[in-house]
Enzyme design. Structure first.
Site, PDB file in Angstrom:
ATOM      1  N   ASP A 103      -4.664 -64.786 -61.950  1.00 30.19           N
ATOM      2  CA  ASP A 103      -5.689 -64.864 -63.199  1.00 30.19           C
ATOM      3  C   ASP A 103      -5.100 -66.079 -63.662  1.00 30.19           C
ATOM      4  O   ASP A 103      -4.802 -66.939 -63.222  1.00 30.19           O
ATOM      5  CB  ASP A 103      -5.024 -63.464 -63.912  1.00 30.19           C
ATOM      6  CG  ASP A 103      -5.358 -62.381 -63.424  1.00 30.19           C
ATOM      7  OD1 ASP A 103      -6.331 -61.975 -63.427  1.00 30.19           O
ATOM      8  OD2 ASP A 103      -4.333 -61.063 -63.846  1.00 30.19           O
ATOM      9  N   ARG A 139     -20.162 -53.208 -59.773  1.00 28.42           N
ATOM     10  CA  ARG A 139     -20.205 -53.015 -61.081  1.00 28.42           C
ATOM     11  C   ARG A 139     -21.595 -54.220 -61.803  1.00 28.42           C
ATOM     12  O   ARG A 139     -21.972 -54.454 -61.495  1.00 28.42           O
ATOM     13  CB  ARG A 139     -18.166 -53.286 -61.560  1.00 28.42           C
ATOM     14  CG  ARG A 139     -18.165 -54.937 -61.516  1.00 28.42           C
ATOM     15  CD  ARG A 139     -17.056 -55.878 -61.992  1.00 28.42           C
ATOM     16  NE  ARG A 139     -15.808 -56.788 -61.215  1.00 28.42           N
ATOM     17  CZ  ARG A 139     -15.137 -57.160 -61.260  1.00 28.42           C
ATOM     18  NH1 ARG A 139     -14.439 -56.463 -61.861  1.00 28.42           N
ATOM     19  NH2 ARG A 139     -15.036 -58.463 -60.374  1.00 28.42           N
ATOM     20  N   ARG A 193      -2.807 -53.153 -59.638  1.00 28.12           N
ATOM     21  CA  ARG A 193      -3.248 -54.153 -61.529  1.00 28.12           C
ATOM     22  C   ARG A 193      -3.709 -53.627 -62.032  1.00 28.12           C
ATOM     23  O   ARG A 193      -4.168 -54.049 -63.369  1.00 28.12           O
ATOM     24  CB  ARG A 193      -4.449 -55.027 -60.383  1.00 28.12           C
ATOM     25  CG  ARG A 193      -4.393 -56.581 -59.521  1.00 28.12           C
ATOM     26  CD  ARG A 193      -4.751 -57.064 -58.595  1.00 28.12           C
ATOM     27  NE  ARG A 193      -5.998 -57.155 -59.742  1.00 28.12           N
ATOM     28  CZ  ARG A 193      -5.807 -58.704 -60.485  1.00 28.12           C
ATOM     29  NH1 ARG A 193      -5.167 -59.795 -60.574  1.00 28.12           N
ATOM     30  NH2 ARG A 193      -6.837 -59.155 -61.159  1.00 28.12           N
ATOM     31  N   ARG A 222     -13.052 -62.567 -49.055  1.00 28.63           N
ATOM     32  CA  ARG A 222     -13.788 -61.709 -49.885  1.00 28.63           C
ATOM     33  C   ARG A 222     -14.876 -62.670 -50.131  1.00 28.63           C
ATOM     34  O   ARG A 222     -14.406 -63.510 -51.665  1.00 28.63           O
ATOM     35  CB  ARG A 222     -13.212 -60.498 -50.855  1.00 28.63           C
ATOM     36  CG  ARG A 222     -13.084 -59.427 -49.858  1.00 28.63           C
ATOM     37  CD  ARG A 222     -13.174 -58.735 -48.500  1.00 28.63           C
ATOM     38  NE  ARG A 222     -14.558 -57.975 -49.443  1.00 28.63           N
ATOM     39  CZ  ARG A 222     -15.420 -57.137 -48.470  1.00 28.63           C
ATOM     40  NH1 ARG A 222     -15.445 -57.790 -47.117  1.00 28.63           N
ATOM     41  NH2 ARG A 222     -16.105 -56.019 -48.805  1.00 28.63           N
ATOM     42  N   ARG A 275      -1.436 -45.420 -67.505  1.00 24.08           N
ATOM     43  CA  ARG A 275      -0.450 -44.715 -68.783  1.00 24.08           C
ATOM     44  C   ARG A 275      -0.800 -43.635 -69.652  1.00 24.08           C
ATOM     45  O   ARG A 275      -1.699 -43.332 -68.524  1.00 24.08           O
ATOM     46  CB  ARG A 275      -1.108 -46.065 -70.190  1.00 24.08           C
ATOM     47  CG  ARG A 275      -1.255 -46.882 -69.809  1.00 24.08           C
ATOM     48  CD  ARG A 275      -1.900 -48.484 -70.896  1.00 24.08           C
ATOM     49  NE  ARG A 275      -2.904 -49.354 -71.030  1.00 24.08           N
ATOM     50  CZ  ARG A 275      -3.231 -49.805 -70.883  1.00 24.08           C
ATOM     51  NH1 ARG A 275      -4.651 -49.334 -71.257  1.00 24.08           N
ATOM     52  NH2 ARG A 275      -3.813 -50.773 -70.161  1.00 24.08           N
ATOM     53  N   GLU A 315     -23.158 -56.838 -59.000  1.00 24.18           N
ATOM     54  CA  GLU A 315     -21.993 -57.360 -58.294  1.00 24.18           C
ATOM     55  C   GLU A 315     -22.132 -57.065 -56.928  1.00 24.18           C
ATOM     56  O   GLU A 315     -21.521 -55.711 -57.638  1.00 24.18           O
ATOM     57  CB  GLU A 315     -20.571 -57.818 -58.958  1.00 24.18           C
ATOM     58  CG  GLU A 315     -19.449 -58.341 -58.811  1.00 24.18           C
ATOM     59  CD  GLU A 315     -18.168 -58.556 -58.871  1.00 24.18           C
ATOM     60  OE1 GLU A 315     -18.054 -58.816 -60.422  1.00 24.18           O
ATOM     61  OE2 GLU A 315     -17.137 -58.325 -58.737  1.00 24.18           O
ATOM     62  N   TYR A 371      -4.466 -65.049 -55.217  1.00 28.74           N
ATOM     63  CA  TYR A 371      -5.549 -65.177 -56.667  1.00 28.74           C
ATOM     64  C   TYR A 371      -4.240 -64.899 -57.510  1.00 28.74           C
ATOM     65  O   TYR A 371      -3.573 -63.760 -57.691  1.00 28.74           O
ATOM     66  CB  TYR A 371      -5.918 -63.248 -56.338  1.00 28.74           C
ATOM     67  CG  TYR A 371      -7.184 -62.310 -57.364  1.00 28.74           C
ATOM     68  CD1 TYR A 371      -8.255 -62.574 -57.229  1.00 28.74           C
ATOM     69  CD2 TYR A 371      -6.440 -62.106 -58.795  1.00 28.74           C
ATOM     70  CE1 TYR A 371      -8.905 -62.393 -58.194  1.00 28.74           C
ATOM     71  CE2 TYR A 371      -7.424 -61.902 -59.388  1.00 28.74           C
ATOM     72  CZ  TYR A 371      -8.520 -61.694 -59.400  1.00 28.74           C
ATOM     73  OH  TYR A 371      -9.018 -61.486 -60.422  1.00 28.74           O
TER      74      TYR A 371
HETATM   75  N1  UDP Z   1      -9.930 -50.338 -58.601  1.00 30.99           N
HETATM   76  C1  UDP Z   1     -10.286 -49.473 -58.161  1.00 30.99           C
HETATM   77  N2  UDP Z   1     -11.782 -48.226 -59.012  1.00 30.99           N
HETATM   78  C2  UDP Z   1     -12.247 -49.437 -59.986  1.00 30.99           C
HETATM   79  C3  UDP Z   1     -11.401 -50.649 -60.360  1.00 30.99           C
HETATM   80  C4  UDP Z   1     -10.475 -51.479 -59.746  1.00 30.99           C
HETATM   81  O1  UDP Z   1     -10.593 -48.716 -57.286  1.00 30.99           O
HETATM   82  O2  UDP Z   1     -12.294 -48.801 -60.794  1.00 30.99           O
HETATM   83  C5  UDP Z   1      -9.055 -51.117 -57.454  1.00 30.99           C
HETATM   84  C6  UDP Z   1      -9.707 -52.631 -56.593  1.00 30.99           C
HETATM   85  O3  UDP Z   1      -9.239 -51.986 -55.181  1.00 30.99           O
HETATM   86  C7  UDP Z   1      -9.465 -54.105 -57.053  1.00 30.99           C
HETATM   87  C8  UDP Z   1      -9.071 -53.148 -57.602  1.00 30.99           C
HETATM   88  O4  UDP Z   1      -7.893 -52.310 -57.957  1.00 30.99           O
HETATM   89  O5  UDP Z   1      -9.863 -55.183 -56.182  1.00 30.99           O
HETATM   90  C9  UDP Z   1      -7.917 -54.092 -58.731  1.00 30.99           C
HETATM   91  O6  UDP Z   1      -8.812 -54.194 -59.994  1.00 30.99           O
HETATM   92  P1  UDP Z   1      -9.787 -55.416 -60.682  1.00 30.99           P
HETATM   93  O7  UDP Z   1     -10.449 -54.571 -62.055  1.00 30.99           O
HETATM   94  O8  UDP Z   1      -8.336 -55.456 -61.332  1.00 30.99           O
HETATM   95  O9  UDP Z   1     -10.477 -56.041 -60.150  1.00 30.99           O
HETATM   96  P2  UDP Z   1     -11.021 -57.856 -60.226  1.00 30.99           P
HETATM   97  O10 UDP Z   1     -11.164 -57.478 -61.840  1.00 30.99           O
HETATM   98  O11 UDP Z   1      -9.951 -58.380 -60.513  1.00 30.99           O
HETATM   99  O12 UDP Z   1     -11.457 -58.010 -58.930  1.00 30.99           O
END
Ligand code: UDP
Length: 362
Positions: free
Chosen positions: A347, A272, A157, A241, A161, A297, A345
């Site tokens: 968006d 985060r 996800r 989760r 780039r 979080e 899940y």
């Molecule tokens: N992920 C990671 N490091 C980061 C951001 C994301 O390892 O800094 C991985 C992690 O497994 C996460 C997944 O990428 O569950 C999807 O990230 P996304 O930011 O899309 O998560 P959301 O905001 O949907 O929780």
């Protein structure tokens, strides 16, 4: 409860979009929401003292590349043009995600060009170093298991780039509603053909749908609550989760200078920190106030009674879901959807898309 053509159980983004469509096609819609308020996990609350909009269930940034979804949602709000950027803090230094030239060049102290990046990252030592710094710890905290055990589609996800573009999403339509997320739901559900009842959880008893002691009319029912709960968990409990949030108001104007910073080391217990005032840079008075609200979080294993956030895709959960879907198919006029009903899940834009695609016989 007479004169109802369709029932929507769950007033999140999927249910509210559907309710609106049915209402506009002339059908009488009864919306039943288990919680005290509509809006599902998109629900926000505004802090009275600072005016800061808090995303109660974690940051929600509307983003899409689906023109029909963008057109639909813009009937109910105006977006502020916010473009999402996520920073990652690792061993005391801050980097721009996603994985691109900005991150790689600053992490390794190099000056690669777009053409040079692929070969550089093809080197196992480089890709492992990036993975270990930014993905291994974060993913193990987020999912409670080693990254190797997590479905690769989840990590994918995050875009990759070979440019300096630090926009977190690839979608060209993005923003935060100028008048807040709650107002979207108020407007979606504000229609003479829609009746909304909150504190009204739907359950299934001997093949009949009920709210409290009342039988519901036998009309099509669109259900976006947890599918295993509907069948009293008779085949077992679908795993999720959950997230825990720690919110704090601080006497400073700006804590981290941006809306989201990921803490990618396994040793930091939270995943985060959200700082909500940055989602509304257009609200200059709020930005200037010497107060801010941050939310840490934490991710945790879900148990019954916790708020479900992320479905856990395993062979076992797929089997369980198939068993519940088979049960649901036996019930005439029951349609499942949304994150909880579909155990998927979504968006926000994908949830709207799924509701827009349902044939409602217009
Ligand atoms: N992920 C990671 N490091 C980061 C951001 C994301 O390892 O800094 C991985 C992690 O497994 C996460 C997944 O990428 O569950 C999807 O990230 P996304 O930011 O899309 O998560 P959301 O905001 O949907 O929780």
């Amino acid at each position: 409860m007479t004169n109802v053509d369709v029932i929507i159980a769950g007033a999140g983004i999927w249910g509210s979009t559907l309710a609106r469509r049915f209402a506009e096609s002339g059908r009488k819609v009864l919306v039943l929401e288990k919680r005290r308020q509509v809006g599902g996990n998109v629900r926000c609350e505004t802090d009275a003292e600072t005016g800061i909009e808090i995303h109660s269930y974690g940051s929600h940034i509307f983003h899409t590349s689906l023109p029909e979804v963008w057109k639909f949602i813009n009937r109910f709000t105006t977006f502020n043009g916010y473009q999402h950027k996520v920073l990652a803090r690792y061993k005391g230094k801050t980097y721009f995600l996603p994985l691109g030239l900005t991150l790689v060049n600053s992490f390794f102290g190099v000056e690669l060009t777009p053409a040079e990046l692929p070969a550089f990252m093809a080197d196992e030592a480089h890709s492992s170093a990036i993975f270990d710094a930014f993905f291994r710890g974060y993913t193990s905290k987020q999912w409670g298991r080693a990254p190797e055990e997590v479905d690769p589609s989840i990590i994918k996800r995050v875009p990759v780039r070979a440019t300096y573009d630090v926009n977190y999403f690839n979608d060209y339509c993005q923003g935060i509603p100028l008048d807040g997320y709650n107002s979207i739901f108020e407007k979606l559900l504000d229609h003479s053909n829609i009746t909304v009842r909150c504190d009204a959880g739907v359950r299934l008893e001997n093949g009949a749908f009920k709210v409290d002691a009342d039988d519901l009319p036998r009309v099509p029912l669109y259900y976006s609550g947890p599918v295993d709960a509907l069948f009293d968990y008779r085949h077992g409990v679908l795993p999720w989760r959950t997230l825990k949030f720690e919110t704090e108001k601080l006497d400073i104007a700006d804590y981290q200078g941006t809306s989201v910073v990921n803490y990618t080391e396994a040793e930091v217990p939270y995943t985060r920190i959200h700082e909500f005032k940055h989602y509304h840079p257009e609200l200059k008075d709020i930005m200037a106030k010497p107060k801010t609200i941050v939310m840490r979080e934490y991710s945790a294993e879900w148990k019954l009674g916790d708020e479900p956030y992320y479905p856990i895709d395993t062979a076992q959960s797929r089997e369980l879901l198939a068993a519940y879907k088979a049960e649901a198919e036996k019930i005439p006029n029951l349609i499942l959807g949304g994150r909880l009903g579909a155990y998927k899940y979504f968006d926000m834009d994908k949830s709207i898309e799924s509701a827009l695609k349902i044939d409602i016989g217009e």
